[in-house]
Design a protein around this motif. Structure first.
Motif, PDB file in Angstrom:
ATOM      1  N   ILE A   1      29.108 -48.957  15.788  1.00 28.36           N
ATOM      2  CA  ILE A   1      29.626 -47.900  16.655  1.00 28.36           C
ATOM      3  C   ILE A   1      28.520 -46.906  17.011  1.00 28.36           C
ATOM      4  N   ALA A   2      27.702 -46.546  16.015  1.00 26.70           N
ATOM      5  CA  ALA A   2      26.618 -45.596  16.266  1.00 26.70           C
ATOM      6  C   ALA A   2      25.650 -46.162  17.298  1.00 26.70           C
ATOM      7  N   LEU A   3      25.346 -47.451  17.181  1.00 32.51           N
ATOM      8  CA  LEU A   3      24.411 -48.068  18.124  1.00 32.51           C
ATOM      9  C   LEU A   3      25.020 -48.159  19.519  1.00 32.51           C
ATOM     10  N   LEU A   4      26.320 -48.506  19.579  1.00 39.06           N
ATOM     11  CA  LEU A   4      26.978 -48.609  20.884  1.00 39.06           C
ATOM     12  C   LEU A   4      27.055 -47.249  21.570  1.00 39.06           C
ATOM     13  N   LEU A   5      27.208 -46.216  20.763  1.00 33.66           N
ATOM     14  CA  LEU A   5      27.216 -44.857  21.295  1.00 33.66           C
ATOM     15  C   LEU A   5      25.874 -44.580  21.980  1.00 33.66           C
ATOM     16  N   GLY A   6      24.803 -44.993  21.296  1.00 33.28           N
ATOM     17  CA  GLY A   6      23.467 -44.837  21.865  1.00 33.28           C
ATOM     18  C   GLY A   6      23.326 -45.610  23.163  1.00 33.28           C
ATOM     19  N   PHE A   7      23.876 -46.823  23.192  1.00 36.13           N
ATOM     20  CA  PHE A   7      23.817 -47.671  24.393  1.00 36.13           C
ATOM     21  C   PHE A   7      24.508 -46.963  25.554  1.00 36.13           C
ATOM     22  N   ALA A   8      25.690 -46.434  25.266  1.00 39.50           N
ATOM     23  CA  ALA A   8      26.441 -45.740  26.312  1.00 39.50           C
ATOM     24  C   ALA A   8      25.622 -44.558  26.840  1.00 39.50           C
ATOM     25  N   TYR A   9      25.003 -43.832  25.941  1.00 36.67           N
ATOM     26  CA  TYR A   9      24.196 -42.676  26.360  1.00 36.67           C
ATOM     27  C   TYR A   9      23.044 -43.115  27.274  1.00 36.67           C
ATOM     28  N   LEU A  10      22.366 -44.189  26.892  1.00 42.42           N
ATOM     29  CA  LEU A  10      21.241 -44.667  27.708  1.00 42.42           C
ATOM     30  C   LEU A  10      21.706 -45.083  29.093  1.00 42.42           C
ATOM     31  N   LEU A  11      22.890 -45.690  29.157  1.00 46.50           N
ATOM     32  CA  LEU A  11      23.408 -46.129  30.459  1.00 46.50           C
ATOM     33  C   LEU A  11      23.806 -44.935  31.310  1.00 46.50           C
ATOM     34  N   VAL A  12      24.512 -44.011  30.701  1.00 50.11           N
ATOM     35  CA  VAL A  12      24.976 -42.840  31.444  1.00 50.11           C
ATOM     36  C   VAL A  12      23.786 -42.037  31.967  1.00 50.11           C
ATOM     37  N   ARG A  13      22.767 -41.910  31.152  1.00 48.96           N
ATOM     38  CA  ARG A  13      21.593 -41.144  31.568  1.00 48.96           C
ATOM     39  C   ARG A  13      20.673 -41.981  32.454  1.00 48.96           C
ATOM     40  N   ARG A  14      21.087 -43.188  32.735  1.00 43.97           N
ATOM     41  CA  ARG A  14      20.307 -44.098  33.566  1.00 43.97           C
ATOM     42  C   ARG A  14      18.904 -44.331  33.031  1.00 43.97           C
ATOM     43  N   VAL A  15      18.779 -44.340  31.729  1.00 41.05           N
ATOM     44  CA  VAL A  15      17.475 -44.628  31.140  1.00 41.05           C
ATOM     45  C   VAL A  15      17.205 -46.121  31.236  1.00 41.05           C
ATOM     46  N   ILE A  16      18.218 -46.924  30.922  1.00 40.25           N
ATOM     47  CA  ILE A  16      18.051 -48.373  31.031  1.00 40.25           C
ATOM     48  C   ILE A  16      19.138 -48.946  31.929  1.00 40.25           C
ATOM     49  N   ARG A  17      18.894 -50.158  32.401  1.00 39.90           N
ATOM     50  CA  ARG A  17      19.932 -50.904  33.118  1.00 39.90           C
ATOM     51  C   ARG A  17      20.567 -51.862  32.115  1.00 39.90           C
ATOM     52  N   PRO A  18      21.817 -52.257  32.302  1.00 40.20           N
ATOM     53  CA  PRO A  18      22.527 -53.006  31.247  1.00 40.20           C
ATOM     54  C   PRO A  18      22.209 -54.500  31.179  1.00 40.20           C
ATOM     55  N   TYR A  19      21.492 -55.023  32.192  1.00 38.26           N
ATOM     56  CA  TYR A  19      21.383 -56.485  32.326  1.00 38.26           C
ATOM     57  C   TYR A  19      20.826 -57.197  31.104  1.00 38.26           C
TER      58      TYR A  19
END
Ligand code: SF4
Ligand code: SF4
Lengths: 453, 321
Positions: free
Chosen positions: B197-215
């Motif tokens: 869950i902690a890691l997925l939270l980080g993933f969501a943050y990176l996506l929302v902030r447009r730091v990374i693309r999800p592909y």
């Protein structure tokens, strides 16, 4: 689903601070300097002499080639001098100096507010008037309008697109004319559509201008209900994304077609004209008024609300005169832009004068505009993601720095539209467009040179 | 107004900078950091501290005195590497082993290639893999040190990672694992894998902030799920199931934070998908048929080396061509 162009694009802050400022008419100064190079193509040739009396709307310079345009006097008075003067980039260009006396217009110009909706039947006559009135594209490129409205033999227009996107941040002049001169713009569209053989006309406006969409839609329905020749005109709401108003992007958004590399819009059946151009066409054809005025925005975050303006100006007015009239250049401004912040030009010389295509005096502060220190490319791909032409700016940058011309051409540097999305997006502050622009010039020269052999 | 500035367009610039992007990655890692410190206590704090401090110190010393380039400490990339390296190690790793990992990550994998932007391999992964090969005993010591809070699910399975258990005792060994529990408190393994869950939270943050693309991340997950799904359906007695494979062995940490490293992953979205599928396949091949119970790090390293090739073949669709 709202439409937009399919590749790349960015979302810079809108900053349409001056959007609610009504268009005000600038008083005529005591002197104007009218440039003979107000359009794309060959500078016009002066046809007046020092000492001549001229009226507003009188031809003072003639086209010097197929792609060129008439220039008219924007004031009445006496020609004082004809000679070089610095334009806004600081380059010398022939200007005609006129001392203003009174405000007397040429005969035949209809200065009333009455809307003329009946469109002349003879297309040749229409084109002639557009040409004689010196109408050029007012969306940035200032390409002579009549040339674009005469598709070369064998090519046919499938759609006239009116560009009301005004996707550049800060600029609000198109927005204001869409609110205040809606019907005139629609008449202009109907005229151009008729000249093009009756293809449909689509007025593309971004979603962030709901009032403009409303006003233009209402104008279209009213004209369709009351006059002839207005069928097939519609308003299309576009999703907000820069550079929506780029010609190639707009064609993609509205028609779902893409212009081939080095090709022209008419190759895919598209003719794009700005809404301001449409207004100029209206005035030329219906009112016999040559293009001597336009609307510009005076804006910037460092200007208080009461100093934000949308002005109707006459060509040849010194920018310094306009800046003074609007309340002076703000202390915090370090850069003054003519045009939008993405594609406009930094003004080197505030003594330069307005031209047909002038669209703004935009004041930017150091914090807004001074670029950060360049660091290493981190290969984030943000430049490529942003590029509306699907190019890979990081790659072009690398090739350009190593003078690899073949690779540059293979990777389509010549397709760059200089929209600035790449440089805007780069977190490492790499001056991508500065470098790509130079490389593009070189590659296009090579391609042209090849064609001539 | 003093002097007017004249420079070419565009005249505006995004607020996003290399520094802000890297800082965002650190922020995205915070939930995982907090969970790991809570559960592994002082020893995890020590690993984190040593790792981050040595990465930063090495970056500073090497750029300043050996490469004589402008110091790049301010771009936060050394901090990212430090945190990632720490989260990739067991909490029990001795400080000097952590330091060696930092030397390999920053000194060898990053700076000898020319620093941020030039490196071929992800520095944190390179450090981890080096340690895994050189110090296997330390790297597979999953005894749980005393944490600040405890949880039965975590405590129950100390001694080996779930994938390690499978390696030793086959699928039988993990019967009874509660996946829902694993979502929150994973068992054993490197510190960063503790909580999905902690890691997925980080993933969501990176996506929302447009730091990374999800592909990249999504194609790794997809490939792992499909690949293990097929094998598991064929023979559930031998092969572990998809959920297990997604939740263990550093797959989340690797797929979210390390495979998506800008520098060492492909530029285009299409390239990202190929890269992700490659990592997913290699991971599962190593897990099912290889000598190491987990394969994510190796898979990422191998795919890192293929990136130049992928970049060469995958270009974005150009307008009008
Ligand atoms: S300026 Fe040229 S290269 Fe840069 S984003 Fe625009 S089209 Fe692409
Ligand atoms: S945006 Fe800048 S840093 Fe990112 S890939 Fe492009 S050039 Fe490199």
């Amino acid at each position: 689903m709202m439409k937009t162009f399919s590749i790349g694009g960015i979302h810079p802050c809108d900053s349409k601070i001056s959007k609610d400022c009504r268009i005000e008419v600038l008083p005529v100064p005591s002197k104007v300097f009218i440039s003979v190079a107000q359009h794309l193509g060959a500078p016009a040739t002066p046809v007046v002499k020092v000492g001549d009396q001229v009226k507003v709307g009188q031809v003072i310079a003639e086209p010097a080639g197929f792609i060129s345009a008439y220039v008219h006097s924007s004031v009445s008075g006496t020609v004082k001098s004809i000679g070089p003067r610095k334009d806004l980039a600081g380059n010398n260009m022939t200007h005609i100096e006129i001392d203003v006396e009174g405000d007397e217009w040429v005969e035949g110009a209809d200065l009333t507010d009455t809307l003329v909706t009946a469109i002349p039947e003879d297309n040749k006559e229409i084109l002639d008037r557009i040409k004689m009135c010196g109408v050029v594209g007012l969306g940035g490129a200032t390409f002579p309008a009549h040339v674009k409205l005469c598709p070369p033999p064998g090519k046919k227009a499938d759609c006239l697109i009116l560009n009301g996107a005004e996707c550049e941040p800060y600029l609000t002049s198109d927005y204001r004319i869409m609110l205040e001169r809606s019907k005139e713009i629609v008449v202009g569209a109907a005229i151009m559509k008729q000249v093009l053989g009756g293809c449909p006309a689509v007025i593309g406006i971004e979603e962030n201008k709901p009032e403009a969409i409303k006003a233009m839609t209402a104008a279209v329905s009213e004209l369709q209900a009351t006059a002839k020749g207005y069928d097939g005109i519609s308003v299309m709401t576009l999703r907000k994304k820069y550079p929506q108003g780029g010609e190639k992007q707009l064609i993609d958004a509205v028609m779902g077609r893409q212009v081939k590399s080095m090709g022209l819009p008419i190759d895919v059946g598209a003719v794009v004209q700005n809404v301001a151009t449409s207004l100029a066409v209206y005035e030329a054809v219906q009112k016999n008024i040559p293009l001597v005025t336009n609307v510009m925005t005076i804006t910037g975050d460092c200007l208080p609300m009461e100093k934000q303006h949308n002005y109707k100006f006459r060509i040849g007015m010194p920018l310094s005169y306009i800046a003074e009239y609007a309340g002076g250049v703000p202390e915090e401004a370090v850069k003054i832009i003519s045009g939008g912040p993405m594609m406009g030009k930094a003004i080197a010389n505030l003594d330069a004068t307005t031209v047909k295509g002038s669209s703004s005096l935009l004041y930017l502060t150091a914090e807004q505009t001074v670029r950060g220190v360049e660091s290493a490319c981190i290969r984030c791909g943000k430049c490529a993601e942003a590029c509306p032409m699907g190019l890979e700016p990081f790659l072009l940058n690398k090739y350009a720095r190593n003078n690899m011309m073949d690779e540059l051409e293979e990777n389509a540097v010549q397709d760059c539209i200089e929209c600035g999305c790449c440089l805007y997006s780069c977190p490492a502050n790499i001056p991508l467009l500065d470098i790509i622009r130079l490389a593009k010039g070189d590659v296009i020269r090579i391609i042209r040179g090849r064609g001539q052999k | 107004m003093n002097k007017i500035l004249v420079s070419p367009s565009p005249h505006l610039h995004t607020k996003t900078s290399t520094k802000s992007l890297m800082r965002d990655v650190v922020i995205a890692l915070l939930p995982a950091v907090v969970v790991s410190v809570l559960f592994y206590g002082w020893s995890e704090l020590l690993v984190l501290g040593v790792s981050v401090a040595s990465c930063m110190l090495l970056e500073f010393l090497i750029t300043k005195y050996m490469l004589k380039k402008p110091c790049t400490l301010g771009d936060w990339s050394a901090v990212v590497t430090g945190v990632l390296l720490a989260l990739n190690l067991p909490a029990t790793t001795p400080w000097w082993v952590v330091f060696i990992g930092a030397v390999v990550a920053v000194g060898v994998a990053k700076l000898t290639f020319g620093g941020l932007g030039q490196n071929v391999f992800n520095p944190a992964i390179a450090g981890r893999v080096f340690l895994l090969i050189s110090f296997p005993t330390y790297m597979t010591d999953w005894t749980k040190p005393a944490g600040f809070i405890s949880n039965a699910a975590v405590d129950a399975y100390t001694g080996a990672t779930p994938l390690g258990l499978v390696g030793e005792g086959g699928v039988e060994a993990i019967k009874g694992l509660d996946y829902l529990d694993m979502l929150f408190w994973n068992i054993g393994g490197s510190a960063g894998e503790l909580s999905a869950i902690a890691l997925l939270l980080g993933f969501a943050y990176l996506l929302v902030r447009r730091v990374i693309r999800p592909y990249i991340t999504l194609s790794i997950w997809g490939t792992v799920a499909v690949f293990s799904g097929i094998f598991w359906l064929i023979n559930p007695e031998v092969y572990t199931d998809p959920a297990f494979n997604l939740l263990t062995g550093g797959l989340l940490l690797g797929s979210i934070f390390m495979a998506t490293d800008y520098v060492t992953s492909p530029m285009s979205n299409m390239g990202g998908v190929i890269f992700g599928v490659g990592i997913g396949l290699l991971t599962m091949l190593i897990r099912y048929f290889g000598a190491y119970p987990e394969g994510v790090s190796f898979a990422i390293l191998i795919m890192n080396s293929v990136v130049p090739l992928i970049n060469k073949w995958c270009h974005a669709k150009k307008y009008g061509r």
